[in-house]
Design a protein around this motif. Structure first.
Motif, PDB file in Angstrom:
ATOM      1  N   PRO A  29       0.843  -1.201   0.000  1.00 31.33           N
ATOM      2  CA  PRO A  29       0.000   0.000   0.000  1.00 31.33           C
ATOM      3  C   PRO A  29       0.877   1.249   0.000  1.00 31.33           C
ATOM      4  O   PRO A  29       2.106   1.159   0.084  1.00 31.33           O
ATOM      5  CB  PRO A  29      -0.777  -0.122   1.312  1.00 31.33           C
ATOM      6  N   THR A  30       0.256   2.398  -0.090  1.00 33.46           N
ATOM      7  CA  THR A  30       1.017   3.646   0.008  1.00 33.46           C
ATOM      8  C   THR A  30       1.555   3.788   1.430  1.00 33.46           C
ATOM      9  O   THR A  30       0.873   3.507   2.405  1.00 33.46           O
ATOM     10  CB  THR A  30       0.141   4.862  -0.340  1.00 33.46           C
ATOM     11  N   LYS A  31       2.798   4.213   1.509  1.00 34.71           N
ATOM     12  CA  LYS A  31       3.477   4.391   2.796  1.00 34.71           C
ATOM     13  C   LYS A  31       3.660   5.886   3.054  1.00 34.71           C
ATOM     14  O   LYS A  31       3.310   6.721   2.223  1.00 34.71           O
ATOM     15  CB  LYS A  31       4.850   3.709   2.772  1.00 34.71           C
ATOM     16  N   ASP A  32       4.231   6.205   4.207  1.00 31.17           N
ATOM     17  CA  ASP A  32       4.427   7.612   4.563  1.00 31.17           C
ATOM     18  C   ASP A  32       5.284   8.344   3.540  1.00 31.17           C
ATOM     19  O   ASP A  32       5.006   9.497   3.210  1.00 31.17           O
ATOM     20  CB  ASP A  32       5.077   7.720   5.946  1.00 31.17           C
ATOM     21  N   TRP A  33       6.321   7.711   3.018  1.00 29.14           N
ATOM     22  CA  TRP A  33       7.190   8.400   2.058  1.00 29.14           C
ATOM     23  C   TRP A  33       6.480   8.644   0.737  1.00 29.14           C
ATOM     24  O   TRP A  33       6.810   9.579   0.024  1.00 29.14           O
ATOM     25  CB  TRP A  33       8.514   7.671   1.868  1.00 29.14           C
ATOM     26  N   HIS A  34       5.488   7.819   0.418  1.00 36.43           N
ATOM     27  CA  HIS A  34       4.688   8.105  -0.769  1.00 36.43           C
ATOM     28  C   HIS A  34       3.866   9.386  -0.564  1.00 36.43           C
ATOM     29  O   HIS A  34       3.694  10.172  -1.489  1.00 36.43           O
ATOM     30  CB  HIS A  34       3.745   6.941  -1.090  1.00 36.43           C
ATOM     31  N   PHE A  35       3.384   9.564   0.664  1.00 36.03           N
ATOM     32  CA  PHE A  35       2.612  10.773   0.952  1.00 36.03           C
ATOM     33  C   PHE A  35       3.498  12.017   0.917  1.00 36.03           C
ATOM     34  O   PHE A  35       3.037  13.098   0.554  1.00 36.03           O
ATOM     35  CB  PHE A  35       1.880  10.641   2.288  1.00 36.03           C
ATOM     36  N   ILE A  36       4.772  11.868   1.259  1.00 40.98           N
ATOM     37  CA  ILE A  36       5.701  12.989   1.117  1.00 40.98           C
ATOM     38  C   ILE A  36       5.864  13.331  -0.363  1.00 40.98           C
ATOM     39  O   ILE A  36       5.856  14.511  -0.751  1.00 40.98           O
ATOM     40  CB  ILE A  36       7.049  12.662   1.780  1.00 40.98           C
TER      41      ILE A  36
END
Length: 119
Positions: A29-36
């Motif tokens: 899934p999308t991780k925190d670094w993807h949200f960055i």
């Protein structure tokens, strides 16, 4: 319209799409670094929105119409954040696929914005 900003936004969107597409390929899934990464792309689109509005306020005219140009600017700014919220709701690989698709859509919107402005 600033061509360099449009190109930078399109490239950043394609990099985000490839990154999230690779995560989907690895069944993540999308991780925190993807949200960055999504935040960086969103900031670029917001800067583009402000630059476009300032140019319109100065009296510059897009070649294919102001209403269409503003609609594409707002749609570009909303594309990645909407996909980010959807990926939060879908915490499987399909959340990553959603963000990857939004990155590709944003790159296409950038090409269209450049065309609407008269590039």
């Amino acid at each position: 319209m600033l061509a360099a900003l449009t190109i930078a936004t399109a490239v950043a969107a394609l990099v985000l799409a490839a990154w999230c597409g690779f995560a989907a390929y690895r069944d993540q899934p999308t991780k925190d670094w993807h949200f960055i990464g999504m935040a960086v792309v969103t900031v670029l689109t917001l800067v583009q929105l402000v630059v476009g509005i300032v140019q319109l306020a100065r009296g510059e005219e897009p070649e294919q119409g102001t209403t269409l140009f503003v609609a594409y600017l707002v749609g570009s700014a909303a594309c990645v954040p909407a996909a980010g919220f959807l990926s939060l709701a879908e915490r499987t690989r399909w959340g990553s696929v959603t963000v990857a698709a939004a990155g590709v859509v944003l790159a296409v919107l950038q090409v269209r914005l450049y065309d609407i402005w008269g590039g």
